[in-house]
Design a protein around this motif. Structure first.
Motif, PDB file in Angstrom:
ATOM      1  N   VAL A 198      41.453 -27.901 -10.804  1.00 38.93           N
ATOM      2  CA  VAL A 198      41.375 -27.189  -9.535  1.00 38.93           C
ATOM      3  C   VAL A 198      39.964 -26.605  -9.448  1.00 38.93           C
ATOM      4  CG1 VAL A 198      42.278 -25.293  -8.147  1.00 38.93           C
ATOM      5  CG2 VAL A 198      43.818 -26.576  -9.653  1.00 38.93           C
ATOM      6  N   PRO A 199      39.110 -27.153  -8.580  1.00 39.52           N
ATOM      7  CA  PRO A 199      37.759 -26.604  -8.446  1.00 39.52           C
ATOM      8  C   PRO A 199      37.760 -25.359  -7.557  1.00 39.52           C
ATOM      9  CG  PRO A 199      38.002 -28.513  -7.034  1.00 39.52           C
ATOM     10  CD  PRO A 199      39.304 -28.351  -7.769  1.00 39.52           C
ATOM     11  N   PHE A 200      37.069 -24.321  -8.007  1.00 34.21           N
ATOM     12  CA  PHE A 200      36.952 -23.080  -7.247  1.00 34.21           C
ATOM     13  C   PHE A 200      35.484 -22.817  -6.948  1.00 34.21           C
ATOM     14  CE2 PHE A 200      41.210 -21.981  -8.569  1.00 34.21           C
ATOM     15  CZ  PHE A 200      41.653 -21.090  -7.609  1.00 34.21           C
ATOM     16  N   PRO A 201      35.144 -22.604  -5.694  1.00 35.38           N
ATOM     17  CA  PRO A 201      33.764 -22.205  -5.400  1.00 35.38           C
ATOM     18  C   PRO A 201      33.546 -20.761  -5.839  1.00 35.38           C
ATOM     19  CG  PRO A 201      35.080 -22.239  -3.398  1.00 35.38           C
ATOM     20  CD  PRO A 201      35.967 -22.726  -4.511  1.00 35.38           C
ATOM     21  N   PRO A 202      32.321 -20.411  -6.208  1.00 38.27           N
ATOM     22  CA  PRO A 202      32.044 -19.026  -6.614  1.00 38.27           C
ATOM     23  C   PRO A 202      32.331 -18.071  -5.469  1.00 38.27           C
ATOM     24  CG  PRO A 202      30.040 -20.358  -6.550  1.00 38.27           C
ATOM     25  CD  PRO A 202      31.164 -21.260  -6.220  1.00 38.27           C
ATOM     26  N   SER A 203      32.902 -16.901  -5.811  1.00 38.41           N
ATOM     27  CA  SER A 203      33.266 -15.952  -4.759  1.00 38.41           C
ATOM     28  C   SER A 203      32.575 -14.597  -4.890  1.00 38.41           C
ATOM     29  CB  SER A 203      34.785 -15.746  -4.760  1.00 38.41           C
ATOM     30  OG  SER A 203      35.203 -15.231  -6.003  1.00 38.41           O
ATOM     31  N   MET A 204      31.978 -14.305  -6.052  1.00 37.41           N
ATOM     32  CA  MET A 204      31.382 -12.980  -6.229  1.00 37.41           C
ATOM     33  C   MET A 204      29.876 -13.028  -6.521  1.00 37.41           C
ATOM     34  SD  MET A 204      34.262 -10.763  -8.281  1.00 37.41           S
ATOM     35  CE  MET A 204      34.039 -11.573  -9.832  1.00 37.41           C
ATOM     36  N   LEU A 257      34.360 -16.031 -12.800  1.00 40.32           N
ATOM     37  CA  LEU A 257      35.651 -16.264 -13.449  1.00 40.32           C
ATOM     38  C   LEU A 257      36.594 -15.077 -13.304  1.00 40.32           C
ATOM     39  CD1 LEU A 257      34.217 -17.800 -16.715  1.00 40.32           C
ATOM     40  CD2 LEU A 257      35.793 -18.979 -15.166  1.00 40.32           C
ATOM     41  N   PHE A 258      36.042 -13.878 -13.249  1.00 40.95           N
ATOM     42  CA  PHE A 258      36.881 -12.685 -13.219  1.00 40.95           C
ATOM     43  C   PHE A 258      37.611 -12.501 -11.897  1.00 40.95           C
ATOM     44  CE2 PHE A 258      33.808 -11.916 -16.604  1.00 40.95           C
ATOM     45  CZ  PHE A 258      34.696 -11.759 -17.653  1.00 40.95           C
ATOM     46  N   ALA A 259      37.316 -13.345 -10.912  1.00 42.00           N
ATOM     47  CA  ALA A 259      38.046 -13.318  -9.642  1.00 42.00           C
ATOM     48  C   ALA A 259      39.255 -14.242  -9.662  1.00 42.00           C
ATOM     49  CB  ALA A 259      37.112 -13.731  -8.504  1.00 42.00           C
ATOM     50  N   LEU A 260      39.446 -14.993 -10.746  1.00 43.09           N
ATOM     51  CA  LEU A 260      40.580 -15.918 -10.813  1.00 43.09           C
ATOM     52  C   LEU A 260      41.895 -15.143 -10.894  1.00 43.09           C
ATOM     53  CD1 LEU A 260      39.265 -18.624 -13.315  1.00 43.09           C
ATOM     54  CD2 LEU A 260      39.584 -18.854 -10.838  1.00 43.09           C
ATOM     55  N   PRO A 261      42.896 -15.604 -10.148  1.00 43.46           N
ATOM     56  CA  PRO A 261      44.217 -14.970 -10.222  1.00 43.46           C
ATOM     57  C   PRO A 261      45.019 -15.529 -11.393  1.00 43.46           C
ATOM     58  CG  PRO A 261      44.257 -16.716  -8.602  1.00 43.46           C
ATOM     59  CD  PRO A 261      42.840 -16.649  -9.139  1.00 43.46           C
ATOM     60  N   GLY A 262      46.194 -14.984 -11.593  1.00 47.96           N
ATOM     61  CA  GLY A 262      47.105 -15.517 -12.604  1.00 47.96           C
ATOM     62  C   GLY A 262      47.536 -14.464 -13.601  1.00 47.96           C
ATOM     63  N   ASP A 263      48.308 -14.911 -14.583  1.00 43.26           N
ATOM     64  CA  ASP A 263      48.796 -14.014 -15.623  1.00 43.26           C
ATOM     65  C   ASP A 263      47.790 -13.865 -16.761  1.00 43.26           C
ATOM     66  OD1 ASP A 263      51.251 -13.718 -14.275  1.00 43.26           O
ATOM     67  OD2 ASP A 263      51.980 -15.577 -15.162  1.00 43.26           O
ATOM     68  N   GLN A 264      47.144 -14.969 -17.121  1.00 47.20           N
ATOM     69  CA  GLN A 264      46.177 -14.967 -18.216  1.00 47.20           C
ATOM     70  C   GLN A 264      45.176 -16.083 -17.972  1.00 47.20           C
ATOM     71  OE1 GLN A 264      47.803 -15.554 -22.130  1.00 47.20           O
ATOM     72  NE2 GLN A 264      45.837 -15.257 -23.133  1.00 47.20           N
ATOM     73  N   PRO A 307      44.022 -11.033 -15.735  1.00 45.15           N
ATOM     74  CA  PRO A 307      43.343 -10.669 -14.489  1.00 45.15           C
ATOM     75  C   PRO A 307      43.780  -9.352 -13.853  1.00 45.15           C
ATOM     76  CG  PRO A 307      43.823 -12.995 -14.485  1.00 45.15           C
ATOM     77  CD  PRO A 307      44.524 -12.406 -15.683  1.00 45.15           C
ATOM     78  N   LYS A 308      45.032  -8.938 -14.061  1.00 47.71           N
ATOM     79  CA  LYS A 308      45.516  -7.709 -13.428  1.00 47.71           C
ATOM     80  C   LYS A 308      45.339  -6.477 -14.314  1.00 47.71           C
ATOM     81  CE  LYS A 308      48.782 -10.428 -10.828  1.00 47.71           C
ATOM     82  NZ  LYS A 308      50.048 -11.083 -10.935  1.00 47.71           N
ATOM     83  N   LEU A 311      39.960  -5.374 -13.821  1.00 44.94           N
ATOM     84  CA  LEU A 311      39.732  -4.751 -12.513  1.00 44.94           C
ATOM     85  C   LEU A 311      38.437  -3.943 -12.531  1.00 44.94           C
ATOM     86  CD1 LEU A 311      43.380  -3.632 -11.636  1.00 44.94           C
ATOM     87  CD2 LEU A 311      42.128  -5.615 -10.745  1.00 44.94           C
ATOM     88  N   ARG A 312      38.168  -3.280 -13.649  1.00 45.13           N
ATOM     89  CA  ARG A 312      36.910  -2.519 -13.799  1.00 45.13           C
ATOM     90  C   ARG A 312      35.707  -3.459 -13.811  1.00 45.13           C
ATOM     91  NH1 ARG A 312      33.846   1.383 -12.613  1.00 45.13           N
ATOM     92  NH2 ARG A 312      32.549   2.217 -14.261  1.00 45.13           N
ATOM     93  N   ILE A 313      35.816  -4.585 -14.521  1.00 44.27           N
ATOM     94  CA  ILE A 313      34.729  -5.569 -14.540  1.00 44.27           C
ATOM     95  C   ILE A 313      34.440  -6.039 -13.120  1.00 44.27           C
ATOM     96  CG2 ILE A 313      34.085  -7.915 -15.243  1.00 44.27           C
ATOM     97  CD1 ILE A 313      35.607  -7.372 -17.889  1.00 44.27           C
ATOM     98  N   ASN A 314      35.486  -6.345 -12.352  1.00 41.65           N
ATOM     99  CA  ASN A 314      35.294  -6.802 -10.969  1.00 41.65           C
ATOM    100  C   ASN A 314      34.621  -5.743 -10.111  1.00 41.65           C
ATOM    101  OD1 ASN A 314      36.192  -9.472 -11.051  1.00 41.65           O
ATOM    102  ND2 ASN A 314      38.315  -8.822 -11.002  1.00 41.65           N
ATOM    103  N   THR A 315      35.002  -4.484 -10.296  1.00 39.81           N
ATOM    104  CA  THR A 315      34.350  -3.397  -9.566  1.00 39.81           C
ATOM    105  C   THR A 315      32.869  -3.318  -9.923  1.00 39.81           C
ATOM    106  OG1 THR A 315      36.400  -2.128  -9.458  1.00 39.81           O
ATOM    107  CG2 THR A 315      34.340  -0.894  -9.189  1.00 39.81           C
ATOM    108  N   LEU A 316      32.558  -3.430 -11.204  1.00 42.44           N
ATOM    109  CA  LEU A 316      31.162  -3.363 -11.646  1.00 42.44           C
ATOM    110  C   LEU A 316      30.357  -4.570 -11.173  1.00 42.44           C
ATOM    111  CD1 LEU A 316      31.833  -1.905 -15.185  1.00 42.44           C
ATOM    112  CD2 LEU A 316      30.709  -0.731 -13.270  1.00 42.44           C
ATOM    113  N   ILE A 317      30.982  -5.738 -11.126  1.00 49.56           N
ATOM    114  CA  ILE A 317      30.291  -6.912 -10.579  1.00 49.56           C
ATOM    115  C   ILE A 317      29.932  -6.654  -9.125  1.00 49.56           C
ATOM    116  CG2 ILE A 317      30.620  -9.311  -9.834  1.00 49.56           C
ATOM    117  CD1 ILE A 317      32.235  -9.736 -12.452  1.00 49.56           C
TER     118      ILE A 317
END
Length: 181
Positions: free
Chosen positions: A57-63, A79-86, A134-135, A140-146
Motif C-alpha cells: 500500500v503506497p502512501f504519499p508523505p503527509s507531514m 511514518l508516524f502518521a500511519l494509522p493502525g495498532d502497531q 500509533p495511538k 502522539l507527542r512525536i507527531n506534535t513535535l513534527i
C-alpha cells in the motif's frame, strides 16, 4: 493489525521498487512459524510506481516533504502518521536474518535499534529498525513535535538526520536488545 513499513524515495542506489519488493519478501519469510497477517506500507512520493502491485500500500508523505537538496532520510518522519495498532519499520538496506516475531512482541510504545548494536546513552539509537503503537502518548507527542518543528522552521541544518532529531526529543525511547539487531 500489524503494519510493516518502509520508505522509498528514488535515488542513485534505490532506483526502483525492486528494493521495496526485496524487503517485503524478507518480512514475509521471517514472520515465524505462525504466519501473522500484516499490511505492508511504503511511504513514497512515487505512488504511481506501485500501480498493479497488490502486496504493498503506497502512501504519499503527509507531514514532512524535505527540499530536494536535503538528504532523503528525512522522509522517514512521515511514518508516524500511519494509522493502525502497531507499526514495524525497516530501512531498505536492512537484511532480515531471523524471525521478526520478537520485534513485533517487544513490549514498548516506541522501540528502536540501539546505535551500532550497543547503546551508549539512553537516547543513542539507530532509526533503521523501529516499532511503535500509533495511538500511544509518545507517538502522539512525536507527531506534535513534527508539526511544530517542521511547520515553523527548518531543522535540516540543525540535525544530521531523522535519528539525531528523534534522539533530541524529550520522549521515552526503548531499545531492542543489541543481540537482535
Amino acid at each position: 493489525m500489524l503494519t510493516v513499513a518502509c520508505v522509498w524515495v528514488r535515488s542513485e542506489i534505490y532506483d526502483s521498487v525492486d528494493w521495496v519488493w526485496k524487503l517485503y519478501r524478507m518480512v514475509d519469510r521471517r514472520m515465524g512459524m505462525v504466519h501473522r497477517p500484516f499490511k505492508f506500507v511504503c511511504i513514497t512520493p512515487h505512488v504511481e510506481e506501485f500501480r498493479g502491485y497488490d502486496w504493498v500500500v503506497p502512501f504519499p508523505p503527509s507531514m514532512v516533504v524535505p527540499p530536494d537538496d536535503v538528504k532523503k532520510h528525512w522522509w522517514k518522519l512521515n511514518l508516524f502518521a500511519l494509522p493502525g495498532d502497531q507499526v514495524l519499520y525497516f530501512d531498505l538496506d536492512v537484511v532480515i536474518m531471523k524471525s521478526i516475531v520478537p520485534l513485533i512482541e517487544f513490549p514498548s510504545d516506541f522501540c528502536v535499534a540501539p546505535s551500532s548494536g550497543v547503546p551508549m546513552r539512553g537516547h543513542d539509537f539507530n532509526s533503521s529498525v523501529m516499532s511503535w503503537k500509533p495511538k500511544s502518548e509518545v507517538v502522539l507527542r512525536i507527531n506534535t513535535l513534527i508539526t511544530e518543528h517542521f511547520g515553523r522552521k527548518p531543522v535540516y541544518e540543525q540535525f544530521a538526520g531523522d535519528q539525531q532529531w528523534l534522539s533530541s526529543l524529550p520522549i521515552r525511547v526503548d531499545l531492542f536488545p543489541s543481540k537482535w539487531i
